[in-house]
Enzyme design. Sequence first.
Site, PDB file in Angstrom:
ATOM      1  N   ILE A  11       0.694  -0.980  -0.071  1.00 50.29           N
ATOM      2  CA  ILE A  11       0.728   0.319  -0.051  1.00 50.29           C
ATOM      3  C   ILE A  11       0.668   1.278   0.340  1.00 50.29           C
ATOM      4  CG2 ILE A  11       0.222   0.317   2.498  1.00 50.29           C
ATOM      5  CD1 ILE A  11      -3.112   0.840   1.405  1.00 50.29           C
ATOM      6  N   ASN A  24      -2.471   1.935  15.700  1.00 49.30           N
ATOM      7  CA  ASN A  24      -2.641   0.768  17.316  1.00 49.30           C
ATOM      8  C   ASN A  24      -3.285   2.532  17.515  1.00 49.30           C
ATOM      9  OD1 ASN A  24      -0.760   2.715  18.129  1.00 49.30           O
ATOM     10  ND2 ASN A  24      -0.066   0.848  17.298  1.00 49.30           N
ATOM     11  N   GLY A  32       4.062  -4.657  11.345  1.00 51.54           N
ATOM     12  CA  GLY A  32       2.701  -4.514   9.621  1.00 51.54           C
ATOM     13  C   GLY A  32       2.804  -3.177   8.993  1.00 51.54           C
ATOM     14  N   VAL A  33       1.350  -2.588   8.508  1.00 50.64           N
ATOM     15  CA  VAL A  33       1.353  -1.914   7.577  1.00 50.64           C
ATOM     16  C   VAL A  33       1.494  -0.641   8.144  1.00 50.64           C
ATOM     17  CG1 VAL A  33      -0.860  -1.147   8.028  1.00 50.64           C
ATOM     18  CG2 VAL A  33       0.044  -1.612   5.510  1.00 50.64           C
ATOM     19  N   ASP A  34       1.429  -0.419   9.533  1.00 51.19           N
ATOM     20  CA  ASP A  34       1.427   0.255  10.321  1.00 51.19           C
ATOM     21  C   ASP A  34       3.195   0.920  10.548  1.00 51.19           C
ATOM     22  OD1 ASP A  34       1.043   2.602  12.018  1.00 51.19           O
ATOM     23  OD2 ASP A  34       0.944   1.393  13.657  1.00 51.19           O
ATOM     24  N   SER A 117      -7.265  -4.646  10.545  1.00 48.51           N
ATOM     25  CA  SER A 117      -7.678  -5.732  11.678  1.00 48.51           C
ATOM     26  C   SER A 117      -7.324  -6.918  11.610  1.00 48.51           C
ATOM     27  CB  SER A 117      -8.555  -5.863  12.157  1.00 48.51           C
ATOM     28  OG  SER A 117      -9.550  -3.812  12.712  1.00 48.51           O
ATOM     29  N   THR A 118      -6.509  -7.423   9.994  1.00 42.71           N
ATOM     30  CA  THR A 118      -6.540  -8.994   9.732  1.00 42.71           C
ATOM     31  C   THR A 118      -5.104  -9.731   9.765  1.00 42.71           C
ATOM     32  OG1 THR A 118      -6.027  -8.293   7.282  1.00 42.71           O
ATOM     33  CG2 THR A 118      -7.810  -9.076   8.085  1.00 42.71           C
ATOM     34  N   GLY A 119      -4.046  -8.828  10.510  1.00 47.02           N
ATOM     35  CA  GLY A 119      -2.960  -9.231  10.917  1.00 47.02           C
ATOM     36  C   GLY A 119      -2.357  -9.312  12.180  1.00 47.02           C
ATOM     37  N   VAL A 120      -2.089  -8.787  13.157  1.00 46.77           N
ATOM     38  CA  VAL A 120      -1.473  -9.481  14.598  1.00 46.77           C
ATOM     39  C   VAL A 120      -3.282  -8.548  15.490  1.00 46.77           C
ATOM     40  CG1 VAL A 120       0.670  -8.717  14.502  1.00 46.77           C
ATOM     41  CG2 VAL A 120      -0.574  -7.073  15.568  1.00 46.77           C
TER      42      VAL A 120
HETATM   43  P1  ADP Z   1      -3.934  -5.167  12.631  1.00 45.70           P
HETATM   44  O1  ADP Z   1      -3.335  -4.710  13.816  1.00 45.70           O
HETATM   45  O2  ADP Z   1      -5.296  -3.870  12.136  1.00 45.70           O
HETATM   46  O3  ADP Z   1      -4.181  -6.426  12.152  1.00 45.70           O
HETATM   47  P2  ADP Z   1      -1.541  -5.326  10.829  1.00 45.70           P
HETATM   48  O4  ADP Z   1      -0.735  -4.500   9.931  1.00 45.70           O
HETATM   49  O5  ADP Z   1      -1.047  -6.326  11.456  1.00 45.70           O
HETATM   50  O6  ADP Z   1      -2.776  -4.203  11.622  1.00 45.70           O
HETATM   51  O7  ADP Z   1      -2.250  -6.093   9.757  1.00 45.70           O
HETATM   52  C1  ADP Z   1      -2.976  -5.574   8.767  1.00 45.70           C
HETATM   53  C2  ADP Z   1      -3.031  -6.408   7.296  1.00 45.70           C
HETATM   54  O8  ADP Z   1      -2.382  -5.243   6.688  1.00 45.70           O
HETATM   55  C3  ADP Z   1      -2.821  -7.733   6.795  1.00 45.70           C
HETATM   56  O9  ADP Z   1      -3.807  -8.632   6.037  1.00 45.70           O
HETATM   57  C4  ADP Z   1      -1.116  -7.770   6.840  1.00 45.70           C
HETATM   58  O10 ADP Z   1      -1.273  -8.468   6.514  1.00 45.70           O
HETATM   59  C5  ADP Z   1      -1.659  -6.706   5.866  1.00 45.70           C
HETATM   60  N1  ADP Z   1      -0.339  -5.683   5.251  1.00 45.70           N
HETATM   61  C6  ADP Z   1       0.868  -5.704   6.081  1.00 45.70           C
HETATM   62  N2  ADP Z   1       1.937  -5.022   5.346  1.00 45.70           N
HETATM   63  C7  ADP Z   1       1.657  -4.365   4.202  1.00 45.70           C
HETATM   64  C8  ADP Z   1       1.460  -3.264   2.983  1.00 45.70           C
HETATM   65  N3  ADP Z   1       2.763  -3.043   2.864  1.00 45.70           N
HETATM   66  N4  ADP Z   1       0.388  -3.060   2.490  1.00 45.70           N
HETATM   67  C9  ADP Z   1      -0.345  -3.562   2.087  1.00 45.70           C
HETATM   68  N5  ADP Z   1      -0.976  -4.863   3.814  1.00 45.70           N
HETATM   69  C10 ADP Z   1      -0.160  -5.350   4.734  1.00 45.70           C
END
Ligand code: ADP
Length: 167
Positions: A11, A24, A32-34, A117-120
Site C-alpha cells: 500500500i 493502533n 505490520g502495515v503501520d 485488523s486481519t494481521g496481529v
Molecule cells: P492489524 O493490527 O490491524 O491487524 P496489521 O498491520 O498487522 O494490522 O495487518 C493488517 C493487514 O495489512 C494484514 O492483512 C497484513 O498482511 C497487511 N499488510 C502488512 N503490510 C502491508 C503493506 N505494506 N501493504 C498492504 N498491506 C499490508
Amino acid sequence: MINIEVIQGDITKLKVDAIVNAANCSLLGGGGVDGAIHRAAGPELLQACIPLKGCETGHAKITPGFKLPAKFVIHTPGPVYRDGQHGEPALLESCYKSCLALAEENNCETVAFPAISTGVYGYPWKEATEIAVNTVHDYPARNIKKVIFCCFSAQMKKIYQEVLQRV
Ligand code: ADP
C-alpha cells in the site's frame, strides 16, 4: 457509486489521494502495515501523529503523506478480535465509515485500504472482508470515485474477489 478495485501489493507504493493505515490507538507507529507506512513516509509522519494524541478504536484521524506517493494517510485503529461477541463487527465497520468520511471531507477521489485488523489483531479474514466490501459498497459517496483494496497476499486477494462477486 464507488468503483471498487482489488489488487495485491504494498500500500505504501500507491499514488492515490489517501491510503489508510491500520494503526493502533497510540498513533505512534507499530508493526505490520503501520510500520511500513511510517518507514516509507519518513520521520515527519510520526511528528504529525504526536499532536493528534491517539485515536479510539473505530475512529480515524488524517495526516499528510509526506514522502509517500499518497497525499494523505488516514489512521484508524481496528478492533482486536476476541470472539466476535465484543462489538468487533460494529467497530470494524466504523473504521471503514470513519475513513471514508474523512476522505470525503478532504476531497479525496481515490482511497486505498489495507485489510484492517486481519494481521496481529486477528480478525478472521472472510468476516473482515465482508465488512470491508459491504461498508464501502453501501457508502453514500460524494467525492470518492474509487476505492482500492490493497491485499498483501494472493490468498487475501482471492477472498476479496470472492466476496466482491456477491455484492
Ligand atoms: P492489524 O493490527 O490491524 O491487524 P496489521 O498491520 O498487522 O494490522 O495487518 C493488517 C493487514 O495489512 C494484514 O492483512 C497484513 O498482511 C497487511 N499488510 C502488512 N503490510 C502491508 C503493506 N505494506 N501493504 C498492504 N498491506 C499490508
